[in-house]
Write an enzyme that holds these catalytic residues in place. Sequence first.
Site: not given
Length: 356
Positions: A255, A225, A148, A257
């Site tokens: 990651e 995400h 990030e 979801d």
Amino acid sequence: MHLSSTLAAAVALPLASAQLNQLAQKAGKLYFGTATDTGELTNAEYVSILTNTKEFGQLTPANGMKWQFIEPENGVFNFTEGEIVSNLAAKDKQLLRCHNLVWHSQLAPWVTATTWDKANLTAMLREHVYREASHWRGQCYAWDVVNEGLNEDGTYRSDVFYDTLGDEYFKIAFEEAARADPGAKLYYNDYNIESPGPKSEGAKRIVRLIQDAGLRIDGVGLQSHFIVGETPTIDQQISNMRGFTDLGVDVAITELDIRLQLPADAENLAQQSVDYRTSVGACMQVKRCVGVTVWDFYDPFSWVPGVFAGFGDATLYFDNFTKHPAYNGVVEALTNNTKCKPRPSKMLKRSKPLIV
Ligand code: XIL
């Protein structure tokens, strides 16, 4: 919730035996994996799914390798929290994605409380990255070296590293990670870089920055995400992935979801299934997309409700361990692309085969 006939017809294996890692590997991917965390490992039913290598062939520690655990005081290293998940992965011969070496968040407080100059921050950063990555040498399939590092407009994020060292800090981190663990794939990992746009361009700039310095970067991690109904289309995700692989690096969904606005109902769960199918399906279409990791697979252990007010049910399993419809969306994505679809019989009768 029962299966639609179209979905049932599309699934080659009986659903009862369709398991995600097995299907992903059968389709040529390296793994289907999940994040997990140490506090979750007392739940026996959860652990039995987590350690089933037909279901999950790869683990990521959701927290234990972050700076606040690894170097809580300057020069004091503690690997115990991270080792709980790395040992579990080793026991069951699951691949390990190691997460992460440098991040602005979940830093130990002393890092931001110290006044740094270029020289002493460079030395400290080199030491941190080298000590951590060499501790797990040989055990990590991949490291998220920097996490990030970008703003939404694609410029570099202001944090203690960038503000003192500028973009040099990326090079320092990748150089030390490569020195510490020559066998680990080295990734840049971020969110909102899953469809073409300024932030994704920023991530490409980081790839080129490392490459132009003569250093090694092996992949870009697409956190993914997503929000139900707002997930980027399959075409957007595929062309975005290709933008990275064209630079000569791998990509991975790291990651995944897909959160929904609570409460869950038949409609938003059906859309969630489509969105999971879309995202996993994009990875299936891109050869250098090596695998998919979900950011945990059990709703009660998801980070989503704690961070996004009003949202939840973002994973593949409900509280009572029944599967979301989205589980079957993933199965469908993993299964549809395993082979070319059989040609209709009319076409088989042609004298010349169609080139497809
Ligand atoms: C999250 C963890 O899941 C939470 O338990 C923790 O409180 C905060 O961090 N992007 C990342 C992950 O790279 O490390 C984050 O994990 C989720 C967003």
